[in-house]
Structure formats: structure tokens, C-alpha cells
Design a protein around this motif. Structure first.
Motif, PDB file in Angstrom:
ATOM      1  N   GLU A  17       0.832  -1.196   0.000  1.00 27.93           N
ATOM      2  CA  GLU A  17       0.000   0.000   0.000  1.00 27.93           C
ATOM      3  C   GLU A  17       0.869   1.249   0.000  1.00 27.93           C
ATOM      4  O   GLU A  17       1.914   1.291   0.635  1.00 27.93           O
ATOM      5  CB  GLU A  17      -0.914   0.020   1.222  1.00 27.93           C
ATOM      6  N   GLU A  18       0.405   2.236  -0.739  1.00 21.18           N
ATOM      7  CA  GLU A  18       1.091   3.522  -0.811  1.00 21.18           C
ATOM      8  C   GLU A  18       0.078   4.605  -0.456  1.00 21.18           C
ATOM      9  O   GLU A  18      -0.782   4.951  -1.275  1.00 21.18           O
ATOM     10  CB  GLU A  18       1.666   3.751  -2.206  1.00 21.18           C
ATOM     11  N   PRO A  19       0.147   5.130   0.766  1.00 27.76           N
ATOM     12  CA  PRO A  19      -0.826   6.135   1.202  1.00 27.76           C
ATOM     13  C   PRO A  19      -0.934   7.351   0.286  1.00 27.76           C
ATOM     14  O   PRO A  19      -2.005   7.938   0.159  1.00 27.76           O
ATOM     15  CB  PRO A  19      -0.322   6.536   2.592  1.00 27.76           C
ATOM     16  N   LEU A  20       0.150   7.717  -0.396  1.00 29.32           N
ATOM     17  CA  LEU A  20       0.116   8.885  -1.280  1.00 29.32           C
ATOM     18  C   LEU A  20      -0.762   8.669  -2.510  1.00 29.32           C
ATOM     19  O   LEU A  20      -1.093   9.625  -3.207  1.00 29.32           O
ATOM     20  CB  LEU A  20       1.530   9.258  -1.717  1.00 29.32           C
ATOM     21  N   LEU A  21      -1.144   7.424  -2.774  1.00 23.35           N
ATOM     22  CA  LEU A  21      -1.957   7.125  -3.955  1.00 23.35           C
ATOM     23  C   LEU A  21      -3.363   6.659  -3.580  1.00 23.35           C
ATOM     24  O   LEU A  21      -4.048   6.057  -4.397  1.00 23.35           O
ATOM     25  CB  LEU A  21      -1.256   6.049  -4.814  1.00 23.35           C
ATOM     26  N   ARG A  22      -3.800   6.952  -2.366  1.00 20.60           N
ATOM     27  CA  ARG A  22      -5.115   6.493  -1.899  1.00 20.60           C
ATOM     28  C   ARG A  22      -6.277   6.940  -2.766  1.00 20.60           C
ATOM     29  O   ARG A  22      -7.302   6.288  -2.803  1.00 20.60           O
ATOM     30  CB  ARG A  22      -5.364   6.960  -0.468  1.00 20.60           C
ATOM     31  N   ARG A  23      -6.135   8.043  -3.431  1.00 23.33           N
ATOM     32  CA  ARG A  23      -7.249   8.583  -4.235  1.00 23.33           C
ATOM     33  C   ARG A  23      -7.157   8.177  -5.697  1.00 23.33           C
ATOM     34  O   ARG A  23      -7.906   8.692  -6.520  1.00 23.33           O
ATOM     35  CB  ARG A  23      -7.271  10.094  -4.125  1.00 23.33           C
ATOM     36  N   ASN A  24      -6.249   7.264  -6.018  1.00 21.12           N
ATOM     37  CA  ASN A  24      -6.011   6.924  -7.411  1.00 21.12           C
ATOM     38  C   ASN A  24      -6.204   5.447  -7.698  1.00 21.12           C
ATOM     39  O   ASN A  24      -5.980   4.616  -6.835  1.00 21.12           O
ATOM     40  CB  ASN A  24      -4.586   7.331  -7.806  1.00 21.12           C
ATOM     41  N   SER A  25      -6.611   5.164  -8.933  1.00 18.76           N
ATOM     42  CA  SER A  25      -6.759   3.786  -9.388  1.00 18.76           C
ATOM     43  C   SER A  25      -6.394   3.708 -10.863  1.00 18.76           C
ATOM     44  O   SER A  25      -6.627   4.657 -11.617  1.00 18.76           O
ATOM     45  CB  SER A  25      -8.195   3.300  -9.197  1.00 18.76           C
ATOM     46  N   GLY A  26      -5.846   2.582 -11.257  1.00 21.37           N
ATOM     47  CA  GLY A  26      -5.507   2.346 -12.656  1.00 21.37           C
ATOM     48  C   GLY A  26      -4.377   1.340 -12.757  1.00 21.37           C
ATOM     49  O   GLY A  26      -3.824   0.892 -11.752  1.00 21.37           O
ATOM     50  N   ILE A  27      -4.049   0.990 -13.978  1.00 23.09           N
ATOM     51  CA  ILE A  27      -2.968   0.039 -14.242  1.00 23.09           C
ATOM     52  C   ILE A  27      -1.962   0.694 -15.176  1.00 23.09           C
ATOM     53  O   ILE A  27      -2.333   1.273 -16.199  1.00 23.09           O
ATOM     54  CB  ILE A  27      -3.510  -1.262 -14.861  1.00 23.09           C
ATOM     55  N   ILE A  28      -0.693   0.584 -14.806  1.00 17.82           N
ATOM     56  CA  ILE A  28       0.394   1.115 -15.629  1.00 17.82           C
ATOM     57  C   ILE A  28       1.212  -0.066 -16.143  1.00 17.82           C
ATOM     58  O   ILE A  28       1.655  -0.905 -15.360  1.00 17.82           O
ATOM     59  CB  ILE A  28       1.308   2.057 -14.842  1.00 17.82           C
ATOM     60  N   ARG A  29       1.410  -0.106 -17.460  1.00 14.01           N
ATOM     61  CA  ARG A  29       2.274  -1.133 -18.062  1.00 14.01           C
ATOM     62  C   ARG A  29       3.642  -0.498 -18.299  1.00 14.01           C
ATOM     63  O   ARG A  29       3.758   0.542 -18.948  1.00 14.01           O
ATOM     64  CB  ARG A  29       1.701  -1.618 -19.391  1.00 14.01           C
ATOM     65  N   PHE A  30       4.663  -1.110 -17.722  1.00 11.49           N
ATOM     66  CA  PHE A  30       6.028  -0.658 -17.916  1.00 11.49           C
ATOM     67  C   PHE A  30       6.725  -1.635 -18.855  1.00 11.49           C
ATOM     68  O   PHE A  30       6.743  -2.835 -18.594  1.00 11.49           O
ATOM     69  CB  PHE A  30       6.783  -0.623 -16.578  1.00 11.49           C
ATOM     70  N   GLU A  31       7.270  -1.123 -19.946  1.00 15.12           N
ATOM     71  CA  GLU A  31       8.070  -1.920 -20.879  1.00 15.12           C
ATOM     72  C   GLU A  31       9.481  -1.356 -20.810  1.00 15.12           C
ATOM     73  O   GLU A  31       9.753  -0.269 -21.303  1.00 15.12           O
ATOM     74  CB  GLU A  31       7.502  -1.831 -22.294  1.00 15.12           C
ATOM     75  N   ILE A  32      10.351  -2.120 -20.159  1.00 16.31           N
ATOM     76  CA  ILE A  32      11.691  -1.640 -19.865  1.00 16.31           C
ATOM     77  C   ILE A  32      12.713  -2.565 -20.512  1.00 16.31           C
ATOM     78  O   ILE A  32      12.646  -3.779 -20.358  1.00 16.31           O
ATOM     79  CB  ILE A  32      11.945  -1.603 -18.333  1.00 16.31           C
ATOM     80  N   GLY A  33      13.658  -1.973 -21.228  1.00 22.75           N
ATOM     81  CA  GLY A  33      14.699  -2.793 -21.833  1.00 22.75           C
ATOM     82  C   GLY A  33      15.427  -2.070 -22.932  1.00 22.75           C
ATOM     83  O   GLY A  33      15.244  -0.880 -23.145  1.00 22.75           O
ATOM     84  N   SER A  34      16.246  -2.855 -23.628  1.00 19.41           N
ATOM     85  CA  SER A  34      17.008  -2.310 -24.746  1.00 19.41           C
ATOM     86  C   SER A  34      17.447  -3.445 -25.660  1.00 19.41           C
ATOM     87  O   SER A  34      17.421  -4.615 -25.265  1.00 19.41           O
ATOM     88  CB  SER A  34      18.231  -1.538 -24.234  1.00 19.41           C
ATOM     89  N   LYS A  35      17.820  -3.083 -26.867  1.00 17.35           N
ATOM     90  CA  LYS A  35      18.326  -4.034 -27.861  1.00 17.35           C
ATOM     91  C   LYS A  35      17.389  -5.225 -28.064  1.00 17.35           C
ATOM     92  O   LYS A  35      17.816  -6.372 -28.100  1.00 17.35           O
ATOM     93  CB  LYS A  35      19.724  -4.505 -27.472  1.00 17.35           C
ATOM     94  N   GLY A  36      16.099  -4.951 -28.151  1.00 19.11           N
ATOM     95  CA  GLY A  36      15.128  -6.003 -28.423  1.00 19.11           C
ATOM     96  C   GLY A  36      14.747  -6.847 -27.226  1.00 19.11           C
ATOM     97  O   GLY A  36      13.893  -7.717 -27.326  1.00 19.11           O
ATOM     98  N   LYS A  37      15.363  -6.639 -26.095  1.00 15.09           N
ATOM     99  CA  LYS A  37      15.021  -7.379 -24.875  1.00 15.09           C
ATOM    100  C   LYS A  37      14.214  -6.465 -23.967  1.00 15.09           C
ATOM    101  O   LYS A  37      14.766  -5.623 -23.266  1.00 15.09           O
ATOM    102  CB  LYS A  37      16.276  -7.842 -24.143  1.00 15.09           C
TER     103      LYS A  37
END
Length: 120
Positions: A17-37
Motif C-alpha cells: 500500500e502507498e498512502p500517497l496514492l489512496r485517491r487513485n486507481s488504474g494500471i500502468i504497463r512498464f516496458e523496460i529494456g534495450s536491444k530487443g530485450k
């Protein structure tokens, strides 16, 4: 050996839980990488309750960044929106959710210079 990115998402999953985000909802997709990976993480925010998954799901916001750029963001060396303005990070969808999510990234590295506290 786990990367700083792996460690960040593992710690986020255990945070719960993150108290600073109590008023928020949603899903974030993170695509992290380099050189095709590219690795994908899905972070759910449900009124402050955080979940992390690698299972594909519909996201409200998508973030794409090179590993080095993302690790600078999660360590507080860089800011996600500054990186986006420079073109080093791409984001699409609910950018307000990403802006609010920045609260879970480390703040900027603090100076080691001692502050003067005597005002006399």
C-alpha cells in the motif's frame, strides 16, 4: 543477479500500500529494456493498494524506456516527465496516473553538504 529494475518492482510488490496514492486507481504497463530485450511489468493501483504482475492485462497508461533511463528514474537521478520531454521515455494513455505514480520513485539524491542551521 537481479537488476535495479527487478529490485524496484519486487520491492513495490511487497510494499502493498502507498498512502500517497489512496485517491487513485488504474494500471500502468512498464516496458523496460534495450536491444530487443524488453521486460513488462503491470502495476495496479487500487486506491493506494499496489499490485505488481507480469501477466498481460489492459493498462490505463503505458511506459516504454531503456533500462538505463528507467534505473535513473527509480533511483532519483532523473524524473519521468523530464525524461519524457527529452524523448528518453515514451508514455501513452493516462499521463496523470503516471505523474501521480512518480510519488513512489525515490526523490532526488540529497546533498551531503551540511546545512547551516544557526541563524544568529
Amino acid at each position: 543477479m537481479p537488476t535495479a529494475t527487478d529490485q524496484f518492482f519486487a520491492a513495490l510488490a511487497h510494499r502493498g500500500e502507498e498512502p500517497l496514492l489512496r485517491r487513485n486507481s488504474g494500471i500502468i504497463r512498464f516496458e523496460i529494456g534495450s536491444k530487443g530485450k524488453v521486460q513488462r511489468w503491470f502495476v495496479g493501483v487500487d486506491h493506494g493498494r499496489l499490485t505488481v504482475s507480469k501477466r498481460h492485462q489492459k493498462a490505463d497508461c503505458a511506459v516504454l524506456a531503456d533500462t538505463d533511463v528507467f534505473e535513473n528514474i527509480i533511483t532519483g537521478t532523473d524524473n519521468a516527465f523530464a525524461a519524457m520531454l527529452r524523448g528518453a521515455l515514451e508514455a501513452d494513455g493516462d499521463l496523470e496516473l503516471l505523474q501521480l505514480f512518480q510519488r513512489v520513485f525515490h526523490g532526488p539524491v540529497q546533498s551531503t553538504h551540511p546545512a547551516v542551521t544557526d541563524h544568529a
